[in-house]
Design a protein around this motif. Structure first.
Motif, PDB file in Angstrom:
ATOM      1  N   VAL A   1      -6.723   5.770   5.132  1.00 56.27           N
ATOM      2  CA  VAL A   1      -8.017   5.695   4.438  1.00 56.27           C
ATOM      3  C   VAL A   1      -7.815   5.482   2.940  1.00 56.27           C
ATOM      4  CG1 VAL A   1     -10.082   7.000   3.792  1.00 56.27           C
ATOM      5  CG2 VAL A   1      -9.253   7.062   6.151  1.00 56.27           C
ATOM      6  N   GLY A   2      -6.870   6.212   2.352  1.00 54.30           N
ATOM      7  CA  GLY A   2      -6.625   6.093   0.917  1.00 54.30           C
ATOM      8  C   GLY A   2      -6.084   4.733   0.528  1.00 54.30           C
TER       9      GLY A   2
ATOM     10  N   PRO B   1      -3.447   2.087  12.468  1.00 51.78           N
ATOM     11  CA  PRO B   1      -3.916   1.039  11.547  1.00 51.78           C
ATOM     12  C   PRO B   1      -3.430  -0.340  11.951  1.00 51.78           C
ATOM     13  CG  PRO B   1      -2.076   2.218  10.583  1.00 51.78           C
ATOM     14  CD  PRO B   1      -2.411   2.932  11.856  1.00 51.78           C
ATOM     15  N   VAL B   2      -4.133  -1.356  11.469  1.00 54.03           N
ATOM     16  CA  VAL B   2      -3.881  -2.742  11.857  1.00 54.03           C
ATOM     17  C   VAL B   2      -3.757  -3.619  10.615  1.00 54.03           C
ATOM     18  CG1 VAL B   2      -4.800  -4.754  13.076  1.00 54.03           C
ATOM     19  CG2 VAL B   2      -5.162  -2.448  14.014  1.00 54.03           C
TER      20      VAL B   2
ATOM     21  N   PHE C   1      -8.784  -0.021  20.933  1.00 54.18           N
ATOM     22  CA  PHE C   1      -7.467   0.614  20.834  1.00 54.18           C
ATOM     23  C   PHE C   1      -7.304   1.306  19.488  1.00 54.18           C
ATOM     24  CE2 PHE C   1      -3.016   0.197  19.427  1.00 54.18           C
ATOM     25  CZ  PHE C   1      -2.385   0.949  20.408  1.00 54.18           C
ATOM     26  N   ALA C   2      -7.668   0.616  18.406  1.00 54.55           N
ATOM     27  CA  ALA C   2      -7.515   1.176  17.066  1.00 54.55           C
ATOM     28  C   ALA C   2      -8.415   2.399  16.878  1.00 54.55           C
ATOM     29  CB  ALA C   2      -7.828   0.117  16.013  1.00 54.55           C
ATOM     30  N   GLU C   3      -9.639   2.332  17.366  1.00 55.28           N
ATOM     31  CA  GLU C   3     -10.568   3.451  17.197  1.00 55.28           C
ATOM     32  C   GLU C   3     -10.158   4.652  18.043  1.00 55.28           C
ATOM     33  OE1 GLU C   3     -14.363   1.775  18.079  1.00 55.28           O
ATOM     34  OE2 GLU C   3     -14.531   0.740  16.142  1.00 55.28           O
ATOM     35  N   ALA C   4      -9.619   4.387  19.227  1.00 53.75           N
ATOM     36  CA  ALA C   4      -9.232   5.486  20.106  1.00 53.75           C
ATOM     37  C   ALA C   4      -7.991   6.214  19.602  1.00 53.75           C
ATOM     38  CB  ALA C   4      -8.991   4.960  21.522  1.00 53.75           C
TER      39      ALA C   4
ATOM     40  N   HIS D   1     -13.551  -2.518   8.823  1.00 48.86           N
ATOM     41  CA  HIS D   1     -13.233  -1.559   9.880  1.00 48.86           C
ATOM     42  C   HIS D   1     -12.274  -0.499   9.325  1.00 48.86           C
ATOM     43  CE1 HIS D   1     -11.571   0.151  13.585  1.00 48.86           C
ATOM     44  NE2 HIS D   1     -12.652  -0.306  14.178  1.00 48.86           N
ATOM     45  N   PRO D   2     -12.475   0.772   9.632  1.00 49.44           N
ATOM     46  CA  PRO D   2     -11.649   1.830   9.028  1.00 49.44           C
ATOM     47  C   PRO D   2     -10.153   1.681   9.273  1.00 49.44           C
ATOM     48  CG  PRO D   2     -13.564   2.775  10.126  1.00 49.44           C
ATOM     49  CD  PRO D   2     -13.557   1.322  10.473  1.00 49.44           C
TER      50      PRO D   2
END
Length: 631
Positions: free
Chosen positions: A371-372, A258-259, A251-254, A273-274
């Motif tokens: 990401v930052g 963020p989690v 779910f997060a990748e699709a 994990h990103p």
């Protein structure tokens, strides 16, 4: 058969089925015998051991509270599919389990409690250890379990066993209602004989419910997520108990959402994990908390939204934030006045959400911000782990050394004090079962017993990974006796005992509310000042105490090489087949990096001390950020 014999044989033939996984619901019984159960359950377990040792294995313990803690640790490793039963005698043996019952229910983890009770016939009344209440002579100490249990009943007559035992099993295997299940057993009834139907003793399967999300609630949730500009997932323990970590990853990748995780949700995603931003809330990371503060849609999955998760309702600052709450328990799904509850299994719901949002992804600008924030927090953790060369390193550095010495699949166990907060911020989880911090009840003394239960759970599956218990001196003094149990059974634990000469967590909290660490130091009593605030540290030798249990002990002397010595001791402990306790002194005034979370602890509204006055002023300022969270 006697009631006790029938109950033992019944429990031995109960099975939990979760998809393709089938395992015994109650694989064993912990017991400490005394008057009340030695002639009932004690005799029944002895008889079973002689006739068929694998039918219902019996295990010793050194403290009744610890029996329940072991059961909970085992249950978490088995994702709530299995737990132990704990049998205690009348009176103090029974009430020693009360804390364990509260812990199990608060954490929504199954544990079967079998406290003995006084005579149902009252033929010998009062008996030894019986509490008498003149206004209600039918009341016993076991009634104290009622508010702490998700199910409570008392077998007053032998014939009641059948319906009570079945109801107990239904509750233990209910994903929405599980917790402490208590069957009080009067000592005379335990030993009474009855005719037992064969079907009661036949094998029975309890299939775990995995309810699918309903069409309407799912569609409304999908619409809310599609409209969100800054969605954020709060992953709780329900993700792990549902076995939904892979579904969460997908779910997060699709979607790019963020989690952040609660204490119970640690391990829902690996730390690198990103989309994973670390812990959220009072003990969370700046990455998770900054994103949470701006979130316009909060997707809670398997969380009960404790005050630490919501930073006492200051974590989510967006005035228009709405909550999509996914939980198998409606009680939790409707929290914060959510207009978008989904009462369903976490894994099934995540699969459905991922499919429904297949063409949806967060805005690139939002993704870049995630990401930052993650990069900044990862750098802060690296700095906290950096070698200091201090003779007494801070707890963050010690955590870094421990994590660096372990394999990714190893398990960390903790429960109370300052360690849960530091671990929530700093521990880099790589395995779904690698992070076991009991923080719903945050019970001092859980650590060693819970770690032993966790190790039992792994061994039952043929899993040889190490279980490492981190415990402060305060919690160690509360309940260290299960080290003897580990030695008796040859079960390997690695215990890192952090010695800071007092209650470091409450000491820090005491400072923040203006009480200046009063009553939190382990110091010699000062008869003039009538307090324990002096400089004379107690000559208590916890390393020697641990050695007396028969385990290997390594003492790390305060020196500039303390961190390196700890690293070497951990390597040796991992290589050993025996239990090892490593004793290290730390500086309790070196804290983990600030995660920008807050916890509401009321400060005295009026005070004669300047420290409390200053703390009250700051408290009033912090309270202005609280929101009702009716979304």
């Amino acid at each position: 058969m006697t009631v006790a014999q029938a109950l033992v044989e019944f429990l031995a033939r109960q099975w939990t089925v979760d998809g393709t996984i089938r395992e015994r619901t109650i694989p064993g019984v912990f017991g400490i015998f005394g008057h009340g159960n030695v002639a009932g359950l004690g005799q029944a377990l002895h008889q079973a051991n002689l006739a068929e040792p694998d039918l219902m294995p019996y295990y010793q313990a050194r403290n009744e509270q610890a029996m329940v803690h072991q059961s909970v640790g085992f249950a978490r490793m088995h994702r709530r599919r299995a737990t132990f039963a704990s049998a205690a005698s009348v009176g103090p043996g029974a009430t020693n389990m009360l804390t364990g019952a509260a812990l199990a229910t608060t954490n929504r983890l199954p544990a079967l409690l079998l406290p003995s009770d006084t005579f149902a016939t009252r033929v010998a009344d009062p008996v030894l250890q019986q509490l008498e209440v003149p206004r209600d002579t039918g009341l016993t100490v076991n009634d104290a379990f009622r508010p702490l249990s998700v199910f409570f009943d008392r077998v007053q007559r032998p014939e009641q066993l059948f319906s009570i035992a079945l109801a107990a099993m239904r509750t233990l295997t209910d994903p929405a209602e599980t917790g402490a299940v208590t069957i009080a057993l009067p000592e005379d009834v335990q030993a009474e004989a009855l005719d037992v139907p064969e079907e009661f003793l036949a094998e029975r399967e309890w299939h775990l419910r995995r309810p699918l999300p309903e069409k309407g609630p799912l569609e409304r949730a999908v619409a809310a997520i599609r409209s969100a500009r800054r969605p954020f997932v709060v992953a709780g323990g329900g993700v792990l108990y549902s076995g939904a970590e892979e579904a969460l990853r997908a779910f997060a990748e699709a979607t790019g959402i963020p989690v952040g995780t609660t204490q119970a949700g640690g391990g829902s995603l690996p730390w690198d994990h990103p989309q994973y931003l670390g812990g959220v809330g009072a003990t969370g990371s700046t990455a998770a908390n900054r994103i949470a503060a701006d979130a316009d849609v909060v997707i809670g999955i398997g969380t009960r939204y404790s005050d630490f998760t919501t930073a006492s309702r200051t974590a989510f600052q967006n005035p228009d934030a709405v909550f999509v709450n996914v939980n198998v328990a409606s009680f939790d799904a409707y929290k914060h006045g959510s207009r978008l509850p989904i009462v369903a299994d976490a894994r099934e719901t995540l699969v459905a959400l991922t499919e429904a949002l297949a063409d949806h992804r967060v805005d690139p600008g939002y993704a870049d911000r995630v990401v930052g924030e993650k990069a900044r927090w990862d750098a802060a953790v690296d700095a906290a782990f950096a070698p200091s060369g201090l003779a007494r390193p801070g707890q963050p550095e010690v955590i870094g050394v421990v994590r660096g010495a372990l394999a990714d699949e190893d398990v960390i166990v903790q429960a109370a004090g300052s360690l849960p907060g530091d671990l929530h911020k700093l521990w880099r989880v790589s395995d779904p079962l690698g992070y076991h911090v009991e923080y719903a009840y945050s019970t001092m003394g859980y650590e060693i017993a819970g770690g032993l239960g966790a190790k039992r759970g792994l061994l039952a599956d043929g899993d040889s990974r190490d279980v490492v218990v981190m415990v402060g001196d305060g919690s160690y003094l509360m309940l260290s006796s299960e080290l003897a149990t580990a030695v008796a059974e040859g079960i390997k634990l690695i215990v890192v005992l952090v010695q800071n000469h007092g209650y470091a967590s409450i000491g820090h909290l005491s400072d923040t509310i203006g009480a200046e660490r009063f009553g939190t130091k382990y110091r010699a009593y000062d008869p003039r000042a009538r307090n324990f605030q002096g400089d004379e540290i107690l000559p208590v030798d916890l390393a020697m105490n641990a050695r007396s249990y028969g385990i290997d002990v390594v003492e790390i002397a305060p020196s500039p090489s303390a961190a390196d010595d700890l690293r070497a001791a951990l390597a040796a402990a991992k290589a050993s087949e025996r239990s090892t306790l490593i004793h290290i002194e730390t500086d309790p005034t070196i804290y983990a990096p600030d995660g920008e979370g807050w916890w509401d602890v009321p400060v005295a509204e009026v005070s004669e001390t300047a420290s409390a006055q200053r703390a009250r002023a700051e408290y009033e300022q912090q309270r202005t950020a609280q929101r009702p969270l009716l979304g």
